[in-house]
Design an enzyme around this catalytic site. Sequence first.
Site, PDB file in Angstrom:
ATOM      1  CB  ILE B  53     -38.635  14.055   3.743  1.00  0.00           C
ATOM      2  CG1 ILE B  53     -37.317  14.547   4.369  1.00  0.00           C
ATOM      3  CG2 ILE B  53     -38.449  12.749   2.958  1.00  0.00           C
ATOM      4  CD1 ILE B  53     -36.195  14.816   3.403  1.00  0.00           C
ATOM      5  CB  CYS B  63     -42.181  20.411   7.766  1.00  0.00           C
ATOM      6  SG  CYS B  63     -43.929  20.549   7.399  1.00  0.00           S
ATOM      7  CD  GLU B  65     -40.287  24.188   9.556  1.00  0.00           C
ATOM      8  OE1 GLU B  65     -40.438  23.168   8.828  1.00  0.00           O
ATOM      9  OE2 GLU B  65     -40.835  25.281   9.320  1.00  0.00           O
ATOM     10  CB  CYS B  96     -46.952  24.036   8.706  1.00  0.00           C
ATOM     11  SG  CYS B  96     -46.564  22.427   9.433  1.00  0.00           S
TER      12      CYS B  96
HETATM   13 ZN   LIG Z   1     -44.340  22.091   9.017  1.00  0.00          ZN
END
Ligand SMILES: [Zn+2]
Lengths: 158, 158, 158, 158
Positions: B53, B63, B65, B96
């Site tokens: 988002i 992210c 996750e 990331c």
């Molecule tokens: Zn991430």
Amino acid sequence: MSASTWSLSITDRERLIKAAFEAKEFAYSRYSKFRVGAALLSTDGQIIKGANIENASYGGTICAERTAFVKAVSEGTRSFSALAVVTDVASPLSPCGMCRQVIREFCAQDMPILLVPSDYDSRIAKGEKDGILETSIAELLPHSFGPEELELPREPSA
Amino acid sequence: MSASTWSLSITDRERLIKAAFEAKEFAYSRYSKFRVGAALLSTDGQIIKGANIENASYGGTICAERTAFVKAVSEGTRSFSALAVVTDVASPLSPCGMCRQVIREFCAQDMPILLVPSDYDSRIAKGEKDGILETSIAELLPHSFGPEELELPREPSA
Amino acid sequence: MSASTWSLSITDRERLIKAAFEAKEFAYSRYSKFRVGAALLSTDGQIIKGANIENASYGGTICAERTAFVKAVSEGTRSFSALAVVTDVASPLSPCGMCRQVIREFCAQDMPILLVPSDYDSRIAKGEKDGILETSIAELLPHSFGPEELELPREPSA
Amino acid sequence: MSASTWSLSITDRERLIKAAFEAKEFAYSRYSKFRVGAALLSTDGQIIKGANIENASYGGTICAERTAFVKAVSEGTRSFSALAVVTDVASPLSPCGMCRQVIREFCAQDMPILLVPSDYDSRIAKGEKDGILETSIAELLPHSFGPEELELPREPSA
Ligand SMILES: [Zn+2]
Ligand SMILES: [Zn+2]
Ligand SMILES: [Zn+2]
Ligand SMILES: [Zn+2]
């Protein structure tokens, strides 16, 4: 700009406030010991709850309000009609700047945002004023930029 | 350290991968045009989906996750047994660093993390290798610190 | 992958470690009470210091390592040859995931990263091992993605 | 609350604006292609420059304003008297919410914040109005919370 053009019914207002208190119970506030709950009402009548989820790195912390937004958007809901936020502090506390920017991404300027004091229930029980500060993103993030500003014409970069 | 001590059943593995693909459909990737989907399996058998988002401020982006984690934790679920991630890129891409730190907060070091290529379905259809990179947070974030490290004895601050 | 191809001279190593300790003195660690100092060596021989700068919103916190990087890059320095990090904890602590991702953006995979214990000076004074954990971003953020991965061919988005 | 009680001299105002333009040149805006420069005036007369430093993870991006703040604070400077911000867009653009929260941490409510249009120099050359929007954190982040609010008495957590 006034929030009064929004028709947040008494029923929706009450269930939204109740949901924000419920949401706070699931805060993962291991570092700050500061619990926050948020509840978002979508235009199709759903209530989405968020709590603050902290992280040992501090910077990785995600607030209650942003938790509620990413929950909603990641399920396909992008249109909202109200937000309520509550903490463990008696005075109504406002979203942090980062959350205001995320609210700005998805909400109308005058959508009602209800900042609820922690003693709301006892205020109601005693017949006192509810102590809610009702505001909007127009008020909380004036001169804001959103998706559209990133598309303004720019001078050529060096 | 090996992920092999975890009993992720074939069924769970398949429904987790399917959920990650479904999750990707709800990405709000307005700025990067880079969609990511994640799916988290809780130890009590729930699947929680996340998508990236994004935000006009870039730094306010969350992210896929982390979206999945805050969704789960804010509903009271803090115990997980697997994570799957998929993008629109054929090679399996990894979380990331910020997401790795959030995974570290809530997951066992050797919990399976499945990095799924975008062409997984066609690989399966053709009877090829599935192309999944299976890893763990022990591998992805070595020498990590978590909640416990913040409680180590410290020298007095100035 | 080995850091040994890098010629970090004894002198540079010592002044980098000293700078990380000095940097820690300026930490603004009002919430965590956990001070961190970082020092970055640029390929042209400058040393850039960083400390953790926390924020009441927690999520707005910027770590010592990222502080050092944005200081350097915003002055036009984008090429680095070593990083040192120190905290108030005796065991060498590692950068958080978010910082690892920022290191990844600007540094070679095998650039030396020195994680320095808080009692380094007394170890040296006593003639003991220096207790430094020497690592690299290849080790700290395996299977990482950086600028180049975002440019991989993608499937058309829905 | 008015910014007029601040005595920002014409000289300081001009060198601050000039510094914000210079700062913009060092933006690392690889993903957004949107350059931002910021300059901070400390109460002891220093000027600290910041530029936006982006990251492949998007969420790891640090804006120009926050870059300027962490540079200053990590060198021991925590007291400020003005901030200027400029982008490549002709209309004056405002700090994102996250930056507003960081400004809130370190600045007085009525410290002048100058939002400078990209064509400021040509406006001045033509003898036109400078086009600067002068504001303050009181205006940009109303109902804000800062360090002190986190210390308010709380209800016992569950
Ligand atoms: Zn991430
Ligand atoms: Zn927030
Ligand atoms: Zn960090
Ligand atoms: Zn910003």
